[in-house]
Scaffold this motif. Structure first.
Motif, short mmCIF file in Angstrom:
data_model
loop_
_atom_site.label_atom_id
_atom_site.label_comp_id
_atom_site.label_asym_id
_atom_site.label_seq_id
_atom_site.Cartn_x
_atom_site.Cartn_y
_atom_site.Cartn_z
N ILE A 35 0.66 12.99 -7.14
CA ILE A 35 1.02 11.80 -6.31
C ILE A 35 0.72 12.16 -4.61
O ILE A 35 -0.14 11.32 -4.09
N LEU A 36 1.05 13.14 -4.51
CA LEU A 36 1.24 13.76 -3.01
C LEU A 36 -0.29 13.86 -2.70
O LEU A 36 -0.74 13.86 -1.55
N ASP A 37 -1.15 14.61 -3.72
CA ASP A 37 -2.48 14.76 -3.46
C ASP A 37 -3.45 13.46 -3.44
O ASP A 37 -4.54 13.46 -2.94
N GLU A 38 -2.91 12.43 -4.23
CA GLU A 38 -3.85 11.43 -4.37
C GLU A 38 -3.47 10.09 -3.88
O GLU A 38 -4.08 9.39 -3.62
N GLY A 71 0.78 -1.29 0.14
CA GLY A 71 -0.11 -0.10 0.04
C GLY A 71 0.90 1.38 -0.05
O GLY A 71 0.24 2.37 0.08
N GLU A 72 2.28 1.02 0.00
CA GLU A 72 3.06 2.37 0.02
C GLU A 72 3.59 2.70 -1.50
O GLU A 72 3.85 1.98 -2.21
N THR A 73 3.37 3.91 -1.63
CA THR A 73 4.11 4.54 -2.86
C THR A 73 5.58 4.95 -2.43
O THR A 73 5.72 5.80 -1.57
N VAL A 74 6.43 4.31 -3.30
CA VAL A 74 7.93 4.66 -3.06
C VAL A 74 8.52 5.63 -4.11
O VAL A 74 8.67 5.03 -5.43
N LEU A 75 8.48 6.81 -3.96
CA LEU A 75 8.90 7.72 -4.97
C LEU A 75 10.43 8.09 -5.16
O LEU A 75 11.00 8.35 -4.25
N PHE A 76 11.00 7.69 -6.30
CA PHE A 76 12.63 7.89 -6.45
C PHE A 76 12.47 9.10 -7.09
O PHE A 76 12.26 9.49 -8.21
N THR A 77 13.26 10.24 -6.46
CA THR A 77 13.69 11.48 -7.19
C THR A 77 14.91 11.71 -7.74
O THR A 77 15.28 12.78 -8.48
N GLY A 78 15.86 10.87 -7.93
CA GLY A 78 17.05 10.76 -8.47
C GLY A 78 16.94 9.85 -9.95
O GLY A 78 16.00 9.38 -10.30
N THR A 79 18.25 10.14 -10.62
CA THR A 79 18.21 9.51 -11.90
C THR A 79 18.32 7.94 -11.69
O THR A 79 18.92 7.58 -10.90
N PRO A 80 17.53 7.29 -12.32
CA PRO A 80 17.37 5.74 -12.25
C PRO A 80 18.64 5.17 -12.81
O PRO A 80 19.09 5.53 -13.85
N LYS A 81 19.19 4.23 -12.20
CA LYS A 81 20.44 3.48 -12.55
C LYS A 81 20.26 2.13 -13.04
O LYS A 81 21.12 1.33 -13.83
N SER A 82 19.57 1.21 -12.15
CA SER A 82 19.27 -0.21 -12.19
C SER A 82 17.75 -0.48 -11.69
O SER A 82 17.21 0.16 -10.89
#
Length: 254
Positions: A177-180, A9-20
């Protein structure tokens, strides 16, 4: 671990450039939903004297890489000018196991990694045994600090091989995402992403309503200085994998 995983039930949001994809798969294994919305984008800096600088690399005793982005930019130059790792005889230092792995993937042997993956620890622990002045090349990004050049007791030359820029297209999506979303966890992997988030998002909606996660103490300090009231999760080892593991342990304990 609960039957549905500590990040169910958790949204895990990555704010950096994806590497892998490895770290995103880990979130899914814990039952969470990973979303990549980088606030920064990196690109190689190409200059007219790049080939000359590549030829000069072996004149240095050590090459220092503090990020995977620096490795990727260096690799692009190697390919462009027909260089291979066996043509570069310098020793290699890397800040972080992921950076080291990226270097080893293109043929280098990494001789030094600090115990904590940050520049301030690196300059304290990087002490090659020598009775002469060392020449060191620091492969850096345009936003890198001056710590390595100023604190190392060697002759340090800097080569800026990549640039970091804002990725504005992610801002509106993060706000949505923060709103919903019901339960949001935002992972910060660099001060650069923190600064953009603070200016474009936190300035209008604040720092509440989501779990704040920092990859290490430098990013943690950037969050506090930007106005975050706290940092909820910071791993002992500064990698995204360890950050996700630490987040899962925190959620499991709630």
């Amino acid at each position: 671990m609960r039957d549905r995983g500590p990040l169910f039930g958790e949204t895990v949001l990555f704010t950096g450039t994806p590497k892998s994809p490895e770290v995103f798969n880990l979130v899914k294994q814990y039952g969470g939903t990973p979303i990549s919305l980088p606030l920064i984008q990196v690109a190689e800096i190409e200059e007219a004297d790049d080939e000359r600088k590549m030829n000069e690399c072996s004149h240095f005793d050590w090459l220092i890489f503090t990020s995977q982005s620096a490795v990727e930019a260096f690799r692009a130059k190697m390919l462009r000018f027909g260089f291979s790792a066996d043509l570069i005889h310098s020793k290699i230092a890397a800040v972080g196991t992921k950076t080291a792995a990226a270097l080893e993937k293109i043929g280098f042997n990494v001789s030094f990694i600090p115990t904590v993956f940050s520049a301030d620890t690196f300059v304290k622990q990087f002490q090659p045994e020598t009775n002469r002045q060392l020449n060191v090349l620091f492969l850096r990004g345009n936003l890198a600090g001056s710590l390595i050049k100023e604190e190392l007791p060697f002759h340090v030359v800097e080569w800026t091989v990549y640039k970091t820029e804002k990725q504005l297209s992610s801002i509106g999506k993060i706000l949505n995402i923060l709103d919903e979303a019901t339960s949001v966890n935002i992972l910060f992997a660099s001060p650069s992403a923190v600064h953009i988030f603070a200016e474009a998002i936190a300035a209008s909606r604040g720092w509440e309503g989501f779990t704040i996660c920092a990859i290490g103490h430098v990013t943690e300090q950037a969050l506090i200085e930007a106005g975050a009231p706290r940092v909820d999760v910071k791993p002992e080892t500064y990698t995204l994998i360890d950050l996700v593991n630490a987040l899962a342990r925190r959620k499991e304990g709630l």
